[in-house]
Write a protein that holds these residues in place. Structure first.
Motif, short mmCIF file in Angstrom:
data_model
loop_
_atom_site.label_atom_id
_atom_site.label_comp_id
_atom_site.label_asym_id
_atom_site.label_seq_id
_atom_site.Cartn_x
_atom_site.Cartn_y
_atom_site.Cartn_z
N GLN A 116 0.83 -1.20 0.00
CA GLN A 116 0.00 0.00 0.00
C GLN A 116 0.87 1.26 0.00
N ARG A 117 1.91 1.29 0.82
CA ARG A 117 2.79 2.46 0.87
C ARG A 117 3.55 2.63 -0.45
N LYS A 118 3.87 1.51 -1.06
CA LYS A 118 4.58 1.59 -2.34
C LYS A 118 3.68 2.14 -3.44
N ASN B 124 5.79 11.01 7.08
CA ASN B 124 4.80 9.95 7.28
C ASN B 124 5.32 8.86 8.18
N GLU B 125 6.64 8.65 8.20
CA GLU B 125 7.22 7.61 9.03
C GLU B 125 7.41 8.06 10.47
N ASP C 269 3.22 3.95 13.30
CA ASP C 269 3.83 3.48 12.06
C ASP C 269 4.81 2.38 12.39
N LEU D 297 5.09 6.36 -1.24
CA LEU D 297 5.86 6.64 -0.03
C LEU D 297 7.17 5.86 0.01
#
Length: 708
Positions: free
Chosen positions: A508-510, A578-579, A584, A514
C-alpha cells in the motif's frame, strides 16, 4: 512364629556357602540387578509396547521431562502435609522414589491432571523456589551476575482505574546509581498459566539476559487468577508501561533525561499478556487521535517465547490458518510442522499410499487476496457457477428422499485436507509438559466465573484474532517455540498474520509513492521465527536439567540487542514525515506528555441485569512537571515514590460515534478524512457496534475494523 529364627536349614546352608564367595557389596549389587531384570524383563527382551513419546522428543529433552515428571509426582504426593519443613523434605524423598519408578510417576501425574485444581498447578510450578530444589538449581547455574535482583513497586499512572502499585523485580548487574547511565529497558512479562509463578521462578532466563545485555531487565509480578481474573493482569502490565514512559524511566531509577527505549518479552501465558498489551497500546492510541491527545509510543520490539495466543481451543484449523502455514514463502521454515501433521494421519492408515512433496505443494494456497484472473488446476476442473434452474428450485422447495440424497452428495466438499488441518493441541494432546486438561483449567481460571468474553472476537484475550489494521502497526516481533509444542500453531499462524499485514502495508505504501519502486519487502525486518526441532513447551524453565536451554536464552538476548541496534541505525537516517507518525511500524513517536487512560474492561453477570451492555469509560490525566523537569510528588515523606498527580481533566467524551466519517479541514485548506478506515455503509457501522457490545469486545468497533 514357629521355626528356627535364622530361617530354614536349606537356606542357611546356601547363604553360608555364598558368603564365602561373595562380599556384602556384591550380594547387594546382584540383588538389585535381579530386581531390575525381573521388573523390566519385557522391556529387555523386546516384548513391551513401544513408548509413544520416546521418538517424539530429542533424547536430552525427553530425559529432562522424565525428571520434571518425577518432581511433579513427588511434590503432588506430599502436598497435603501441613508442616512446611516436613512437606519440603517429603517432596524430595518422594521425587527420588519416582525417579526410579518412572511408570508410577507417569500414572500419578496422569491421575492428578485429570482432576486439576489451582493448588496442583501452583505446587507444580512453584517447586523451583522450595529450599532444597532452589539450592540444587543455584549450584548448577553458572555465576552470571554479581548483584542480586531487587524487588520494586511501580506506581499506577494518573487516571488509572486502580490505585495499588504493581510489584516487580529488577535484574541489573550493577549498582543502582549506574541505572542513570541507561536508556534501554527490557520489560518482561513472565509466564505461569495466568495462575502461578513470579519472576523468581524465571531467574535462569532473567539473570542470563541481565548478564549478557548489561541492561536493566524489569520483570513484572502481576497478580494472578483466579483471585484477579482477566483483564486485571493485562491492565497491570499496561499501567506499568505507561508509568515507565510517562516518568521517562525514573520509576526504576533511570535519569529521566530521555525517553526510555523498551523491548517487551513474554513467555507462554506471559506472551499472551505481552501481545495483548501491545494491542491495548495501539487501541488506546486510536482513541486518543479523536481527542487530540499525545499517543503512547510503541515498544521497539517484542520477543515471544512459546506464547499461547488462542484461548479458543479447537480440533481443526480453518482454511485461512492453513494457508498461513502452507505459504510457499514460509514452507521451508514450517516443513517439519507440516510433516508432523501428515504423519498423524498416516500412522492411522499405514497402508494408504503417501502423496509426494510435489503433490503437497499443489494443495498449498497462497496467502493474500485471490486474483480471479489466475486459474488453478482445481478451478479448471470445475464448471462455473450458474443460477439455479426451476427444477433445482422445485427440488429445494419440495424435498424428497431421492433429491435429498442427490443434494447431499453434491454438497460434499470436493477435497478434504484432513491430515493437514488438525491443530497442534490435538496432535500433541499427550504432551508431557502441557496437556489439554491443563489448558482447560488455566483458561477457566483466567477468565473467571463471572466474565462473558466472546472467544471468537476478543483479540485482547486471544491475540490471534487481532485485526490486520492493528497487526500492521506492530513492532518487530521474534518468536521462539519448539516444534513439538502443543501451542506451535499459535506461533506459526500469528507470525503468518503479522507477515501478511506488514506485506500488505508495504504494498500500500509503495502504491502511494511513499516508498521507492525498487524497494523490496524484507520479512526479517518485521517478523523472525525460530522453531526448535524435537522439543516442546517450557524448555527455559528447567535449564538445570536441559542445558541446551541456555543457548536459546542467549539467542533471545541477541534478538533484543539486534532490535536496539536496528532502531539506533534507523534513527540516524533521514525519514519522511509519514514515518514519524505514532503507530507506524517503521518508526516510533518519542514525545509523550499526556494521554487518555484506556483500560480493558469485562462485562460481568448480574442477577439484576443480565442483558446489561458493555460499559465504556474514557479517563484522562494531567502529568505536570516543574521547571527543572522533575515530576511533583516524587518525594513522599512516607517513603513511597509517586510520579503522578491524581488530578483529572473534565469528563472526556465517551461517545465513540461523534464525528465519525466527517471531514476536517487541515492547515492548507484541504479536507482530510478523520477516520482511518472507511466503512461500506451506515448499517455496517451499526452492525459492528452492536457486535462489539453483544460480544463483550472492548475494541475497535469504532474503527470499522472487521476482526477475523
Amino acid at each position: 512364629m514357629i521355626g528356627n529364627k535364622n530361617g530354614p536349614p536349606l537356606l542357611r546352608n546356601l547363604f553360608a556357602r555364598l558368603s564365602k564367595r561373595l562380599s556384602a557389596w556384591q550380594t547387594l549389587v546382584i540383588t538389585l540387578l535381579w530386581l531390575y531384570i525381573s521388573r523390566n524383563f519385557a522391556k529387555i527382551v523386546g516384548l513391551e509396547s513401544p513408548e509413544p513419546l520416546a521418538n517424539l522428543y530429542t533424547r536430552s529433552y525427553f530425559r529432562a521431562t522424565w525428571i520434571t515428571t518425577a518432581l511433579d509426582a513427588g511434590f503432588w504426593t506430599a502436598m497435603k502435609i501441613r508442616t512446611k519443613w516436613l512437606r519440603d523434605l517429603a517432596s524430595m524423598i518422594f521425587t527420588f522414589y519416582y525417579l526410579i519408578a518412572a511408570e508410577q510417576a507417569d500414572e500419578k501425574v496422569r491421575k492428578v491432571r485429570g482432576l486439576l485444581t489451582v493448588d496442583h498447578l501452583r505446587i507444580s510450578w512453584h517447586k523451583s523456589t522450595t529450599p532444597y530444589l532452589s539450592f540444587v538449581t543455584r549450584a548448577m547455574r553458572p555465576k552470571l551476575t554479581r548483584y542480586p535482583p531487587r524487588a520494586i513497586r511501580i506506581p499506577r499512572p494518573g487516571g488509572s482505574s486502580y490505585k495499588d502499585p504493581v510489584n516487580a523485580w529488577l535484574y541489573f548487574d550493577g549498582p543502582l546509581a549506574a541505572l542513570k547511565n541507561h536508556t534501554k529497558v527490557v520489560l518482561d512479562v513472565p509466564g505461569g498459566g495466568f495462575v502461578a509463578m513470579n519472576p523468581r521462578h524465571h531467574e535462569d532466563k532473567l539473570l542470563g539476559w541481565a548478564a549478557k545485555l548489561e541492561l536493566p531487565v524489569l520483570s513484572l509480578d502481576y497478580r494472578k487468577a483466579p483471585e484477579h481474573p482477566y483483564p486485571y493482569a493485562l491492565n497491570e502490565c499496561f499501567d506499568v508501561y505507561r508509568t515507565l514512559i510517562a516518568s521517562q524511566g525514573r520509576c526504576i531509577g533511570l535519569s529521566g533525561s530521555a525517553m526510555p527505549r523498551v523491548v517487551v518479552t513474554g513467555d507462554s501465558a506471559g506472551g499472551n499478556i505481552a501481545t495483548g498489551m501491545i494491542l491495548l497500546i495501539l487501541e488506546n492510541n486510536e482513541n486518543q487521535k479523536h481527542i487530540n491527545e499525545e499517543p503512547l509510543p510503541l515498544p521497539e520490539g517484542l520477543i515471544l517465547i512459546y506464547p499461547g495466543l488462542d484461548m479458543n481451543i479447537g480440533n481443526w484449523m480453518s482454511d485461512e490458518q492453513m494457508a498461513l502455514i502452507q505459504d510457499r514463502r514460509t514452507r521451508k521454515r514450517n516443513r517439519n510442522v507440516l510433516r508432523r501433521k501428515s504423519e498423524d494421519y498416516y500412522k492411522l492408515t499405514p497402508d494408504t499410499p503417501h502423496p509426494s512433496d510435489d503433490e503437497d505443494k499443489t494443495l498449498s494456497p497462497t496467502v493474500g487476496p485471490r486474483d480471479d484472473s489466475i486459474v488453478t488446476a482445481d478451478d479448471r476442473s470445475l464448471p462455473p457457477l450458474k443460477p439455479p434452474t426451476d427444477a433445482e428450485l422445485d427440488m429445494i422447495s419440495h424435498p424428497t428422499l431421492a433429491n435429498q440424497s442427490t443434494t447431499l452428495a453434491s454438497s460434499k466438499p470436493r477435497l478434504l485436507k484432513t491430515r493437514l488441518a488438525m491443530s497442534s493441541m490435538i496432535s500433541y494432546f499427550n504432551d508431557r509438559i502441557l496437556t489439554p486438561e491443563m489448558m482447560r483449567a488455566m483458561i477457566i481460571l483466567y477468565v473467571g466465573p463471572h466474565a462473558r468474553p466472546d472467544f471468537s472476537t476478543d483479540y485482547l484475550l486471544s491475540p490471534l484474532l487481532a485485526p490486520e489494521s492493528l497487526l500492521s502497526k506492530f513492532p518487530k516481533t521474534c518468536f521462539l517455540t519448539g516444534e513439538r509444542d502443543p501451542l506451535v500453531d499459535d506461533t506459526v499462524i500469528f507470525a503468518g498474520r503479522l507477515r501478511q499485514a506488514k506485506h500488505n502495508l508495504f504494498v500500500q505504501r509503495k502504491e502511494l509513492g511513499l516508498l521507492k519502486s525498487k524497494d523490496t519487502f524484507d520479512e526479517k525486518e518485521h517478523v523472525e521465527v525460530t522453531l526448535i526441532p524435537g522439543i516442546s513447551h517450557g524448555f527455559l524453565q528447567f535449564v538445570s536439567v536441559f542445558p541446551e536451554g541456555w543457548n536459546h536464552i542467549f539467542r533471545c538476548a541477541r534478538w533484543i540487542d539486534e532490535i536496539f541496534e536496528e532502531r539506533e541505525g534507523r534513527a540516524n537516517t533521514s525519514e519522511s514525515m509519514n514515518e514519524r507518525m505514532v503507530g507506524d511500524p517503521f518508526h516510533h513517536q518519542h514525545h509523550y506528555n499526556q494521554h487518555q487512560r484506556h483500560h480493558r474492561r469485562m462485562p460481568t453477570e448480574s442477577s439484576g441485569d443480565e442483558d446489561r451492555p458493555l460499559e465504556m469509560s474514557a479517563l484522562s490525566s494531567i502529568i505536570k512537571t516543574r521547571d527543572d523537569g522533575s515530576i511533583p510528588g516524587h518525594d513522599d515523606p512516607n517513603g513511597e515514590i509517586n510520579y503522578f498527580t491524581h488530578k483529572r481533566k473534565g469528563p472526556a467524551r465517551a461517545n465513540r460515534g461523534s464525528g465519525r466519517g466527517k471531514l476536517k479541514r487541515g492547515a492548507n485548506g484541504h479536507q482530510r478524512d478523520k477516520s482511518m478506515i472507511s466503512l461500506a455503509s451506515e448499517e455496517d457501522l451499526l452492525g459492528r457496534r452492536m457486535k462489539g457490545l453483544a460480544g463483550g469486545l472492548m475494541g475497535m468497533a469504532h474503527d470499522g475494523v472487521e476482526t477475523p
